[in-house]
Design a protein around this motif. Structure first.
Motif, PDB file in Angstrom:
ATOM      1  N   TYR A 104      73.127  45.096  21.196  1.00 18.86           N
ATOM      2  CA  TYR A 104      73.085  44.094  20.116  1.00 18.86           C
ATOM      3  C   TYR A 104      71.635  43.876  19.678  1.00 18.86           C
ATOM      4  CZ  TYR A 104      77.712  43.531  22.010  1.00 18.86           C
ATOM      5  OH  TYR A 104      78.966  43.797  22.454  1.00 18.86           O
ATOM      6  N   PRO A 105      71.241  44.475  18.553  1.00 19.55           N
ATOM      7  CA  PRO A 105      69.826  44.436  18.155  1.00 19.55           C
ATOM      8  C   PRO A 105      69.303  43.048  17.815  1.00 19.55           C
ATOM      9  CG  PRO A 105      71.181  45.592  16.510  1.00 19.55           C
ATOM     10  CD  PRO A 105      72.071  45.286  17.659  1.00 19.55           C
ATOM     11  N   SER A 106      70.184  42.081  17.577  1.00 20.81           N
ATOM     12  CA  SER A 106      69.686  40.734  17.246  1.00 20.81           C
ATOM     13  C   SER A 106      69.328  39.932  18.499  1.00 20.81           C
ATOM     14  CB  SER A 106      70.735  39.972  16.429  1.00 20.81           C
ATOM     15  OG  SER A 106      71.875  39.721  17.224  1.00 20.81           O
ATOM     16  N   LEU A 107      69.525  40.564  19.676  1.00 16.08           N
ATOM     17  CA  LEU A 107      69.184  39.881  20.939  1.00 16.08           C
ATOM     18  C   LEU A 107      67.880  40.431  21.488  1.00 16.08           C
ATOM     19  CD1 LEU A 107      72.652  39.964  22.743  1.00 16.08           C
ATOM     20  CD2 LEU A 107      71.698  38.128  21.321  1.00 16.08           C
ATOM     21  N   HIS A 108      66.996  39.538  21.896  1.00 17.47           N
ATOM     22  CA  HIS A 108      65.753  39.956  22.546  1.00 17.47           C
ATOM     23  C   HIS A 108      65.685  39.329  23.932  1.00 17.47           C
ATOM     24  CE1 HIS A 108      63.744  40.645  18.354  1.00 17.47           C
ATOM     25  NE2 HIS A 108      64.609  41.582  18.674  1.00 17.47           N
ATOM     26  N   LEU A 109      65.075  40.065  24.851  1.00 17.62           N
ATOM     27  CA  LEU A 109      64.950  39.583  26.223  1.00 17.62           C
ATOM     28  C   LEU A 109      63.497  39.694  26.651  1.00 17.62           C
ATOM     29  CD1 LEU A 109      67.923  40.544  28.374  1.00 17.62           C
ATOM     30  CD2 LEU A 109      65.831  39.745  29.446  1.00 17.62           C
ATOM     31  N   ARG A 110      62.938  38.626  27.165  1.00 11.67           N
ATOM     32  CA  ARG A 110      61.545  38.694  27.631  1.00 11.67           C
ATOM     33  C   ARG A 110      61.439  38.148  29.043  1.00 11.67           C
ATOM     34  NH1 ARG A 110      57.820  36.330  22.873  1.00 11.67           N
ATOM     35  NH2 ARG A 110      56.210  36.773  24.410  1.00 11.67           N
ATOM     36  N   ASP A 111      60.700  38.879  29.903  1.00  9.09           N
ATOM     37  CA  ASP A 111      60.490  38.427  31.279  1.00  9.09           C
ATOM     38  C   ASP A 111      59.296  37.495  31.302  1.00  9.09           C
ATOM     39  OD1 ASP A 111      62.596  39.816  32.632  1.00  9.09           O
ATOM     40  OD2 ASP A 111      61.512  41.662  32.168  1.00  9.09           O
ATOM     41  N   VAL A 112      59.544  36.257  30.970  1.00 11.92           N
ATOM     42  CA  VAL A 112      58.449  35.291  30.870  1.00 11.92           C
ATOM     43  C   VAL A 112      59.021  33.890  31.094  1.00 11.92           C
ATOM     44  CG1 VAL A 112      58.691  34.987  28.357  1.00 11.92           C
ATOM     45  CG2 VAL A 112      56.465  34.631  29.418  1.00 11.92           C
ATOM     46  N   SER A 113      58.180  33.015  31.613  1.00  4.74           N
ATOM     47  CA  SER A 113      58.591  31.634  31.843  1.00  4.74           C
ATOM     48  C   SER A 113      58.473  30.813  30.561  1.00  4.74           C
ATOM     49  CB  SER A 113      57.667  31.056  32.919  1.00  4.74           C
ATOM     50  OG  SER A 113      58.259  29.995  33.559  1.00  4.74           O
ATOM     51  N   VAL A 114      59.428  29.944  30.343  1.00  3.86           N
ATOM     52  CA  VAL A 114      59.291  28.955  29.258  1.00  3.86           C
ATOM     53  C   VAL A 114      58.629  27.728  29.885  1.00  3.86           C
ATOM     54  CG1 VAL A 114      60.517  27.525  27.577  1.00  3.86           C
ATOM     55  CG2 VAL A 114      61.371  29.807  28.136  1.00  3.86           C
ATOM     56  N   THR A 115      57.462  27.365  29.400  1.00  5.45           N
ATOM     57  CA  THR A 115      56.737  26.263  30.048  1.00  5.45           C
ATOM     58  C   THR A 115      56.958  24.931  29.352  1.00  5.45           C
ATOM     59  OG1 THR A 115      54.757  26.805  28.786  1.00  5.45           O
ATOM     60  CG2 THR A 115      54.943  27.773  30.984  1.00  5.45           C
ATOM     61  N   ASP A 116      57.409  24.980  28.096  1.00  6.98           N
ATOM     62  CA  ASP A 116      57.664  23.707  27.403  1.00  6.98           C
ATOM     63  C   ASP A 116      58.656  23.935  26.264  1.00  6.98           C
ATOM     64  OD1 ASP A 116      57.438  21.014  27.076  1.00  6.98           O
ATOM     65  OD2 ASP A 116      55.451  21.047  26.151  1.00  6.98           O
ATOM     66  N   LEU A 117      59.404  22.897  25.959  1.00  5.02           N
ATOM     67  CA  LEU A 117      60.307  22.907  24.800  1.00  5.02           C
ATOM     68  C   LEU A 117      59.958  21.672  23.979  1.00  5.02           C
ATOM     69  CD1 LEU A 117      63.670  23.764  26.615  1.00  5.02           C
ATOM     70  CD2 LEU A 117      62.379  25.280  25.097  1.00  5.02           C
ATOM     71  N   VAL A 118      59.504  21.900  22.772  1.00  2.00           N
ATOM     72  CA  VAL A 118      59.023  20.781  21.953  1.00  2.00           C
ATOM     73  C   VAL A 118      59.988  20.558  20.786  1.00  2.00           C
ATOM     74  CG1 VAL A 118      57.045  19.885  20.668  1.00  2.00           C
ATOM     75  CG2 VAL A 118      56.679  21.559  22.524  1.00  2.00           C
ATOM     76  N   PRO A 119      60.635  19.388  20.740  1.00  2.00           N
ATOM     77  CA  PRO A 119      61.515  19.120  19.593  1.00  2.00           C
ATOM     78  C   PRO A 119      60.692  18.992  18.318  1.00  2.00           C
ATOM     79  CG  PRO A 119      61.825  17.499  21.369  1.00  2.00           C
ATOM     80  CD  PRO A 119      60.584  18.270  21.691  1.00  2.00           C
ATOM     81  N   LYS A 120      61.170  19.608  17.254  1.00  2.00           N
ATOM     82  CA  LYS A 120      60.494  19.528  15.952  1.00  2.00           C
ATOM     83  C   LYS A 120      61.407  18.760  14.991  1.00  2.00           C
ATOM     84  CE  LYS A 120      56.833  21.895  16.889  1.00  2.00           C
ATOM     85  NZ  LYS A 120      55.509  21.296  16.808  1.00  2.00           N
TER      86      LYS A 120
END
Ligand SMILES: Cc1cc2nc3c(=O)[nH]c(=O)nc-3n(C[C@H](O)[C@H](O)[C@H](O)COP(=O)(O)OP(=O)(O)OC[C@H]3O[C@@H](n4cnc5c(N)ncnc54)[C@H](O)[C@@H]3O)c2cc1C
Length: 302
Positions: A71-87
């Motif tokens: 599925y080309p619309s999916l991306h996977l990255r081996d990385v930590s998410v350190t913050d989620l900021v509501p906009k």
């Protein structure tokens, strides 16, 4: 407004990967970020997932990731998410490599962490000869000598369950036993010894565990059941303001949405059944809910 992704998925365990697959098949864009700390990592094999009984967990994740490559619309990255900021609209995810991504919705599939009691030798054996779930790993000890570290209702229930696999059980209550008189009588009737002396250490042996008590006594068991408490693997949900219920799981509505709008929860963090299968199921449900919201918003937009 233009977003990098429809959905940012935090966690690439069975919950997050299943969410991604569902979104990919719905034609959505999604990024899965995973920092490589799956809960079942210490176990050599996993059980009770249809057609995959006994597969190494690492192999399961590898196969699942290769499915997503269709599925080309999916991306996977081996990385930590350190913050989620509501906009004002959507969210910004801050990643450990310094990059930032915007997304309309969040699926939090970060899993839980087992908090092991500080008994020397335990962490090395956890997931091997010390197991947390009678269904995941009890069968491998069928007919062998077993110990249960626990007290009260939980330990009584686990004793009943493990008796289906072995009649040679010892309870280690780690202090004064807390059984009702009815439970204590039932345990005595079935010849289940109760040891109240606390455990000083665990030592791994070739085919089991040597338990050393504080009084110096040593007892061998092939396997030990110990159910540790847990906490969410990351504090992202708490920092966003997602509420936790009395059992310690994220509060969700019937559509897997947390108490924070547009943040959906999947996997061990919201579901006391905690298994690969149920995590994949809740991952699918979270993705369906997120996609319904996205589709509705798109339909109503000018
Ligand atoms: C020792 C052991 C053996 C088990 N055996 C079995 C079994 O045989 N069968 C079974 O059905 N279940 C088993 N389980 C339970 C099973 O592992 C869990 O129920 C299942 O893995 C939960 O899936 P999940 O996707 O919610 O979380 P996880 O599989 O824990 O995946 C969560 C992922 O999120 C990532 N993550 C967390 N925070 C962040 C962040 N901030 N940024 C990026 N990534 C992040 C982690 O690195 C991790 O890879 C076992 C559990 C243990 C502890």
């Amino acid at each position: 407004m233009k977003f990098d992704y429809d959905v940012l998925i935090v966690g690439g365990g069975p919950a997050g990967l299943q969410s991604a697959q569902m979104l990919g098949r719905a034609g959505r864009t999604a990024l899965v970020c995973d920092d490589g700390r799956p809960r079942n990592r210490p176990a050599a094999h996993m059980h009770y997932f249809p057609t995959r009984d006994g597969l190494p967990p690492e192999e399961f994740r590898r196969l699942f990731r290769s499915d997503l490559a269709h599925y080309p619309s999916l991306h996977l990255r081996d990385v930590s998410v350190t913050d989620l900021v509501p906009k004002e609209e959507g969210f910004e995810g801050v990643l450990a490599d310094g990059s930032r991504v915007s997304a309309r919705k969040i699926i939090l599939a970060d899993g839980v962490q087992d908090i092991l009691p500080p008994i020397p030798g335990l962490s090395e054996l956890f997931g091997k000869t010390v197991f947390h779930c009678p269904y995941c790993h009890g069968y491998e000890f069928k007919g062998k000598t077993l110990g249960i570290v626990g007290n009260g209702e939980m330990a009584f229930a686990m004793t009943g369950i493990l008796r289906g696999l072995s009649q040679d059980l010892i309870l280690f209550t780690q202090g004064a036993s807390a059984f009702s008189s009815e439970q204590a009588e039932a345990l005595a009737r079935r010849g289940v010894p109760i040891i109240e002396e606390t455990i000083a250490s665990f030592l791994g042996e070739e085919d089991g565990v040597l338990i050393r008590l504080d009084n110096g006594r040593e007892i061998f068991r092939h396997g030990i059941l110990l159910r540790p408490p847990q906490k969410p693997k990351s504090d992202l949900g708490l920092r966003l303001g997602c509420r936790i219920n009395e059992q310690g799981f994220y509060e969700v509505d019937t559509e897997a949405q947390s108490s924070v709008a547009n943040v959906f929860i999947a996997g061990d963090g919201m579901d006391p059944r905690q298994s690969v299968l149920t995590s994949a199921y809740t991952g699918m449900m979270a993705a369906i809910s997120a996609n319904h919201r996205l589709a509705r918003e798109d339909m109503l937009r000018d």
